[in-house]
Scaffold this active site. Structure first.
Site, PDB file in Angstrom:
ATOM      1  N   GLU A  66       0.802  -1.129  -0.023  1.00  0.00           N
ATOM      2  CA  GLU A  66      -0.092  -0.090   0.101  1.00  0.00           C
ATOM      3  C   GLU A  66       0.910   1.207   0.029  1.00  0.00           C
ATOM      4  OE1 GLU A  66      -3.142   2.014   2.816  1.00  0.00           O
ATOM      5  OE2 GLU A  66      -2.987   0.013   3.006  1.00  0.00           O
ATOM      6  N   ASP A  67       2.012   1.244   0.818  1.00  0.00           N
ATOM      7  CA  ASP A  67       2.661   2.594   1.005  1.00  0.00           C
ATOM      8  C   ASP A  67       4.193   2.613   0.295  1.00  0.00           C
ATOM      9  OD1 ASP A  67       0.534   3.586   2.320  1.00  0.00           O
ATOM     10  OD2 ASP A  67       1.103   2.784   4.131  1.00  0.00           O
TER      11      ASP A  67
END
Length: 738
Positions: free
Chosen positions: A76-77
């Site tokens: 996600e990051d």
């Protein structure tokens, strides 16, 4: 920040066979992936997944779950991908990490839609592997512990989401220790003054009654030992949030609370549970109505314990929970207490996990809720299904049915079986006839009265409590409407084949389905009933040699919008391009309408109009002419008692001479600059003409629009509406026929 060797030591302390190389590789990979990313607190971002992993080591989870916790934010990051995770750590861990990754690529109109779709994805991942839930709850717990570094608005939003979704989900899955802390942290951020006040009062009460707690612990232990029962007695005070909930629910002041302290009696066997209960009730009087046996009747999250309240020493109310050590583990850690994820046996299903009522229930809930609903509806129904207190009722044969508090006999019927709910017409509660909307109570015996052929009223959907009942009622309503359309379509086709001088049969129509691009007979009949397929096209599909011969247009009609019929000729009327009826007829621009004689003016319904493809009805008004309504128009109800005014009409537009027809759509759009230009551009791209626009601003965030259009036909209008619905700024689009 926890060091690499410390993480390995924590896991090996309870699982000596843990894969040390795997843990080391995950630590290094996540540290490099997150690099110099910082949290709102200023700490390195990498400290967060390590803290999440630490929380899970307290639950003694397997090394694969710990690795997933360390990696849970990488996809996600960071630049990490699912394929890379699969390659380095295996597809099992890759699936866990992917299940924890929020959906970022979808462009939702509202935050609620985004929240609903992400929650849907999470629940599906949990149903596939419950370890996703354990990592997610640990992730949320650490985020809540560090929430103070966020802006106030974001703190409130995250705390509210935690209180509405994640804390109840933890409770429903039996992980009470995490639920309690999540609730208190959310309460502290949402109502800081109330939290501080209650916490301060609890500290004062604990200081005053500290000796009393020790006395009760010692007294209970002694009395149980005298009866040969080995027990561990632990006293604790209730948490601020549970105190607040009780004060709110019962409208009590803090001084009116008498059971702030609770005591847990842990014994060796189930037999000892009931023996201990006898000792307690013999020594002190029981408070009526405060006894509950969750040992013989466990909760849906597998919670088992005996609850009772007595008047103890000093005339104080004392709340007691009596359970075995195994029951206590399940009560505190829920599904995490099962051995599947403690022994590292992830290659085969655990019989304990398969027997877990909470996990079975979760999978049934997901299977029921995942189909068909919008993200917002999914979130709403999931909350209804997951997060209510329960009542326990019985069928006449003694089957136990657990339902949310506030449930009705309709909810009960659908909990027994969908067919029971669909055919329910009445109920008996404890042998007495009762309304179907009665609120059920603990211990009620419910008998459902059924009738074959019954269809649940659509209004039930807004009256029931459970998500299962709502979904089943909506599905039954859709099926009933579809059945009605199919019946109407069957009648239309029989008449169409009769007019064509051909024989209709279901078997002949089935063989022609490929030519109609349909897969089933019922779908085709319903499409004809809804006006999506013209009956003449069906005749041609079944009999390819059939030619629909029409009488030529009658020319020379005077006036505006008039049509004429002589003898058995087809009646024709002309509709100008702007959809009005004030232009003289032209050749090859007429629409045949069958079934009348004489000369009458033609008008469209004043609100909504009608377009080719709609199933239409003509309403005769003496002295004024005929008004054409789509079959779904609610305005037709006005003429129900005047059947002599109803005329059978149908479309037959010349494809070589396109004309536009009137329609109205209603939109709700985000209130921001450029939205109107975006909407009108979509309409222009579809070659539709805007006749009028009315705007209304119901809220600061959204603007309502009523747009009068001219379109070619129903297919054209449907395509336009579909594209408008996918436009980022548009929230809802509906056609108006009234």
């Amino acid at each position: 920040m926890m060091r690499q060797y410390e993480l390995v030591e924590r896991v090996k302390s309870y699982d000596p066979n843990a894969d040390e190389v795997l843990l080391d590789r995950a630590y290094v990979y996540a540290m490099r992936a997150h690099g110099t990313q910082k949290r709102a607190s200023g700490d390195l971002f990498f400290s967060h997944p390590l803290e999440v992993a630490a929380i899970l080591t307290d639950l003694k989870l397997d090394d694969a779950t710990i690795v997933a916790a360390v990696l849970h934010d990488t996809i996600e990051d960071t630049d990490a991908t699912r394929e890379e995770i699969d390659q380095l750590f295996g597809p099992e861990i890759g699936a866990l990490v992917d299940g924890l990754t929020k959906i970022k690529k979808l462009d939702f109109v509202s935050r609620k839609a985004t929240q609903g779709e992400n929650f849907r994805k999470l629940l599906l991942a949990i149903a596939a592997d419950v370890r996703v839930l354990l990592v997610k709850l640990a992730d949320r717990l650490h985020n809540m512990r560090t929430l103070g570094y966020m802006a106030q608005e974001k703190r409130a939003r995250i705390a509210e989401e935690t209180l509405e979704i994640y804390a109840p989900l933890a409770g429903r899955m039996g992980i009470q220790e995490i639920r309690d802390e999540l609730e208190d942290l959310a309460f502290r951020n949402l109502k800081p003054e109330a939290y501080e006040t209650i916490a301060h009062r609890l500290d004062n009460v604990s200081h005053r009654n500290g000796q009393l707690v020790e006395t009760i612990e010692r007294d209970l232990t002694t009395r149980l030992a005298e009866k040969g029962i080995t027990a561990c007695v632990k006293g604790r005070r209730k948490r601020p949030y549970s105190i607040w909930k009780k004060m709110e629910r019962k409208s009590l002041g803090f001084e009116q609370l008498s059971d702030i302290f609770a005591f847990r009696i842990i014994v060796d066997t189930i037999d000892d549970c009931y023996r201990a209960l006898g000792v307690v009730h013999t020594a002190w009087p029981m408070v009526p109505g405060r006894y509950k046996d969750y040992v013989s009747t466990p909760k849906q999250n597998d919670y088992r314990s005996i609850h009772t309240t007595v008047i103890g020493p000093g005339h104080q109310r004392v709340e007691l929970q009596i359970r075995t050590q195994d029951m206590d583990s399940v009560a505190e850690y829920g599904i995490a207490a099962h051995t599947l994820y403690k022994d590292g046996r992830t290659d085969q299903p655990s019989h304990l996990l398969n027997e877990s009522r909470s996990y079975q229930w979760l999978r049934r809930t997901v299977d029921m809720l995942v189909e068909g609903d919008s993200p917002e509806e999914f979130l709403e129904h999931t909350k209804l299904e997951l997060f209510h207190d329960q009542v326990f009722c019985f069928t006449p044969k003694g089957r136990l049915i657990a339902l949310p508090r506030g449930a009705t006999p309709i909810d009960f019927a659908y909990a027994v079986h969908t067919n029971v709910g669909n055919t329910a017409v009445g109920a008996k509660i404890n042998g007495q006839i009762a309304p179907l909307l009665s609120e059920l109570q603990n211990g009620d015996e419910v008998e459902i009265v059924r009738a074959d052929g019954q269809t649940p009223p659509a209004a039930w959907e807004s009256l029931v409590i459970t998500g299962k009942a709502r979904s089943a009622i909506r599905r039954a309503t859709r099926d009933a409407v579809r059945k009605q359309y199919a019946g109407l379509g069957h009648q239309i086709l029989e008449r169409a084949f009769e007019r064509a001088g051909r024989v209709y049969s279901d078997e002949k129509l089935k063989s022609a389905l490929p030519r109609l691009a349909r897969t089933s007979l019922d779908d085709t009949l319903a499409a004809v009933g809804r006006g999506e397929i013209f009956s003449g096209d069906v005749v041609k599909a079944v009999y390819p040699d059939y030619k629909d011969e029409r009488r030529p247009t009658v020319d020379g009609l005077s006036g505006h919008g008039w049509f004429g019929l002589k003898g058995s000729e087809s009646l024709k009327f002309k509709v100008p391009e702007d959809g009005s009826s004030n232009t003289a007829p032209k050749k090859k621009q007429a629409i045949p309408v069958r079934g009348f004689t004489g000369e009458l003016p033609i008008n469209f319904a004043p609100e909504g109009g009608a377009v080719p493809g709609d199933r239409i009805v003509g309403i005769l008004t003496p002295g004024e002419g005929i008004t054409i309504y789509p079959i779904q128009s609610k305005a037709l109800a006005t003429f129900e008692q005047e059947p002599e005014r109803w005329l059978d009409v149908r479309w037959d537009v010349d494809e070589d001479n396109h004309q536009r027809f009137p329609a109205i759509i209603a939109l709700s759009a985000i209130n921001e600059p450029g939205v109107l230009a975006t909407i009108t551009q979509v309409i222009a791209d579809h070659d539709a003409n805007i006749d009028d626009i009315a705007l209304k601003r119901p809220t600061p965030d959204f603007t309502g629009l009523i747009i009068r259009l001219s379109v070619w036909d129903l297919k054209h209008l449907t395509s336009l509406i579909a594209d408008l619905r996918t436009t980022r700024a548009v929230s809802t689009v509906e056609r108006i026929t009234d």
